[in-house]
Every structure is written in C-alpha cells, then in structure tokens.
Design a protein around this motif. Sequence first.
Motif, mmCIF file in Angstrom:
data_model
loop_
_atom_site.group_PDB
_atom_site.id
_atom_site.type_symbol
_atom_site.label_atom_id
_atom_site.label_comp_id
_atom_site.label_asym_id
_atom_site.label_seq_id
_atom_site.Cartn_x
_atom_site.Cartn_y
_atom_site.Cartn_z
ATOM 1 N N LEU A 172 0.722 -1.016 -0.120
ATOM 2 C CA LEU A 172 0.131 0.067 0.071
ATOM 3 C C LEU A 172 0.841 1.322 -0.055
ATOM 4 C CD1 LEU A 172 -2.950 -0.872 2.466
ATOM 5 C CD2 LEU A 172 -2.824 -1.381 0.035
ATOM 6 N N GLY A 173 2.062 1.026 -0.061
ATOM 7 C CA GLY A 173 2.930 2.380 -0.284
ATOM 8 C C GLY A 173 4.530 1.951 0.178
ATOM 9 N N ALA A 174 5.355 1.901 -0.998
ATOM 10 C CA ALA A 174 6.810 1.393 -0.469
ATOM 11 C C ALA A 174 7.422 2.662 -0.008
ATOM 12 C CB ALA A 174 7.457 0.774 -1.864
ATOM 13 N N GLY A 175 8.526 2.225 0.717
ATOM 14 C CA GLY A 175 9.470 3.360 1.385
ATOM 15 C C GLY A 175 10.388 3.805 0.128
ATOM 16 N N PRO A 176 11.127 4.785 0.280
ATOM 17 C CA PRO A 176 11.894 5.152 -0.529
ATOM 18 C C PRO A 176 13.081 4.072 -0.918
ATOM 19 C CG PRO A 176 11.682 6.890 1.041
ATOM 20 C CD PRO A 176 11.085 5.752 1.485
ATOM 21 N N ALA A 177 13.359 3.670 -2.158
ATOM 22 C CA ALA A 177 14.039 2.492 -2.457
ATOM 23 C C ALA A 177 15.281 2.755 -2.110
ATOM 24 C CB ALA A 177 14.042 2.166 -4.039
ATOM 25 N N LYS A 178 16.059 3.623 -2.167
ATOM 26 C CA LYS A 178 17.309 3.860 -2.028
ATOM 27 C C LYS A 178 17.914 4.177 -0.531
ATOM 28 C CE LYS A 178 18.647 5.156 -6.892
ATOM 29 N NZ LYS A 178 19.250 6.366 -7.630
ATOM 30 N N ARG A 179 16.867 4.399 0.316
ATOM 31 C CA ARG A 179 17.003 4.799 1.651
ATOM 32 C C ARG A 179 16.260 3.912 2.437
ATOM 33 N NH1 ARG A 179 14.471 9.725 2.351
ATOM 34 N NH2 ARG A 179 13.681 9.682 0.296
ATOM 35 N N SER A 180 15.518 2.798 2.190
ATOM 36 C CA SER A 180 14.710 1.959 3.012
ATOM 37 C C SER A 180 15.428 0.412 3.141
ATOM 38 C CB SER A 180 13.474 1.667 2.587
ATOM 39 O OG SER A 180 12.887 2.891 2.604
ATOM 40 N N ALA A 181 15.291 0.175 4.275
ATOM 41 C CA ALA A 181 15.783 -1.219 4.430
ATOM 42 C C ALA A 181 14.531 -2.261 5.222
ATOM 43 C CB ALA A 181 17.019 -1.466 5.593
ATOM 44 N N TYR A 182 14.079 -3.363 4.551
ATOM 45 C CA TYR A 182 12.957 -4.167 4.974
ATOM 46 C C TYR A 182 13.507 -5.074 6.107
ATOM 47 C CZ TYR A 182 9.065 -6.866 4.745
ATOM 48 O OH TYR A 182 7.548 -7.724 5.241
ATOM 49 N N VAL A 183 12.788 -5.477 6.988
ATOM 50 C CA VAL A 183 13.347 -6.153 7.993
ATOM 51 C C VAL A 183 12.367 -7.541 7.964
ATOM 52 C CG1 VAL A 183 13.557 -6.737 10.578
ATOM 53 C CG2 VAL A 183 14.112 -4.382 9.490
ATOM 54 N N ARG A 184 13.058 -8.713 7.921
ATOM 55 C CA ARG A 184 12.346 -9.954 8.048
ATOM 56 C C ARG A 184 13.158 -10.649 9.250
ATOM 57 N NH1 ARG A 184 14.286 -10.190 2.340
ATOM 58 N NH2 ARG A 184 12.265 -10.096 1.124
ATOM 59 N N VAL A 185 11.990 -11.034 10.241
ATOM 60 C CA VAL A 185 12.508 -11.695 11.320
ATOM 61 C C VAL A 185 12.374 -13.352 11.228
ATOM 62 C CG1 VAL A 185 11.779 -12.011 13.712
ATOM 63 C CG2 VAL A 185 11.074 -9.929 12.523
ATOM 64 N N LEU A 186 13.593 -13.818 11.537
ATOM 65 C CA LEU A 186 13.893 -15.210 11.359
ATOM 66 C C LEU A 186 14.317 -15.833 12.779
ATOM 67 C CD1 LEU A 186 16.462 -15.102 8.158
ATOM 68 C CD2 LEU A 186 13.853 -15.021 8.251
ATOM 69 N N THR A 187 14.144 -16.932 12.885
ATOM 70 C CA THR A 187 14.539 -17.772 14.011
ATOM 71 C C THR A 187 15.764 -18.725 13.734
ATOM 72 O OG1 THR A 187 13.912 -18.994 16.054
ATOM 73 C CG2 THR A 187 13.029 -19.804 13.840
ATOM 74 N N ARG A 188 16.715 -18.805 14.489
ATOM 75 C CA ARG A 188 17.869 -19.715 14.342
ATOM 76 C C ARG A 188 17.426 -21.164 15.217
ATOM 77 N NH1 ARG A 188 22.393 -18.670 12.582
ATOM 78 N NH2 ARG A 188 22.518 -16.482 12.855
ATOM 79 N N ALA A 189 17.161 -22.264 14.353
ATOM 80 C CA ALA A 189 17.069 -23.460 14.938
ATOM 81 C C ALA A 189 18.229 -23.982 15.678
ATOM 82 C CB ALA A 189 16.174 -24.354 13.805
#
Length: 261
Positions: A172-189
């Motif tokens: 619904l609206g991306a952040g500025p491409a060159k200045r944004s970092a998307y965060v994915r949350v992962l777990t370490r098994a």
Amino acid sequence: MLILLPPSETKRAGGAGVPWDASRLALPELTPIRESVIEALVALSDDPDAAARALKLGPKQRGEIEVNRALRTSPTMPAIDRYTGVLFDALDAASLDASARQWLGEHVLIHSAPFGPVGALDPIPSYRLGAGIRLPGLASQRQLWAGPVAAALDRYARGFVLDLRSEAYVALGAGPAKRSAYVRVLTRAVHGQTRALNHFNKNAKGRLTRALAESGADLSDAAQFMEWASGAGFETDRDGDAIALIVPHAENLLTAAPKDR
C-alpha cells in the motif's frame, strides 16, 4: 531515521482526545484519500449485513460495525496507544518515559488501512478495516494508496527508513527504494539454520522498536543500524536486499507471547 510499523487488528477502545480531524495527522497530502475511505467506511455501516460481508466479520465481531459508524465522532488517542496485540504489547509505549515517547512521535509512522501512515502520537479513533478489504464504491486499497503513499514517504523521510511493516502494508506504499531497509524476522533453529517466523515476528519488532526509542538512536543507514543492533543485543544479518533480525530458537520459546486478542 524513520521506522514504519504495521497496525494491529485489535485496538484499545475509548480515548480522551477530540474526534478525528484529518488536519492533525502526518502526511497531510493524503487527506483526500483518507476522507474518501472514511466516508465509504461510515456509509457501509448503515447496512450491517453488507458491512459484515465486506469486512469479513463473524457474528461475534458485528459490534465493530458500530465502531465504524461512529468513526467521525468517537474519541481519539495516540496511534501508538490505540493498537494492541503482540507487537504493541511488546513495545509497551505507555510505560516509556516522556523522551522515549517523543522519539516515537518524531521517528515512527504506523501504516493504517483507513488513514494511511500516521505519526505514532497522531490522534486516531478506533476502527475496523484491514489492508485487503475493498470498500464499496472505491478502487482497491492498493490502487488508492500505493502511489500517493510512496510519494508522501519519499518527501517525508529525511534519511534512513527501517521498514517493519508486513508485506500487505508495503504493497500500500513502498518506502524510498534507495534509503529503505525491509526487516525480516527469522529464528535460528537448534541445528543453526534459519527460518521465517510468523506469529513471534511481531514480538521481536515490538522489542526492537522499544529499544530504539529508549536509546534515542538516529541512524543514517543499514550498516549503522546493524552496528547499533549488535550493541543492543539483537542479532542481524543481510538477507538479500533486506535485513534479517534473527531470534535464537531458545529466546523464541522464552519470549513466546499470547495470540493477538
């Protein structure tokens, strides 16, 4: 630095603020879209059966229709206090001191469905509307919001943008491409490999946002964020164009939070 948070389906009722006023929200260029969505949402409430179908409400949720009907006249509270659920319970903004709450107001936008992104301290009423709902008489939310929100965020963000939203709200609206970092949350098994988290990713994002607010951090890029995170006790890594926030398996169990209310 700007942090983008998703909203929550669950919200705290009531409030002590004056009724909703579009002029009191961040990104005022979004006012025409906000007004059209609110008008459609309130009008839909005049037909409870149609509203239940459109909003995908079960029999026990039909009280949400009255919440929407009163959207323009009901009391408001700061957005960061309005939302409940795993992320916002972990953030626990109400327990932060004044300087940390001010930091949230200066550095955090919460991306709502009816209002678009709003400031953490912007006053909003309670409502019921999800990102995937198409309201009668309007285009899809993606068609309504994506371009205007992306343009507004590009103008509003003064530097680095840390995007903690779900994919539904990024659409619904991306952040500025060159200045944004998307965060994915992962777990370490236990065996060392990582995998995506679902429910508990909200808890990690809430704790991360709280730690940033308490530290008063103002970071200029992804590298600085990852350095700060390491010092604050968070494990991060690169995940393609995104940043992985890694929750160890044991910590995942210890910090298990109840399901969204």
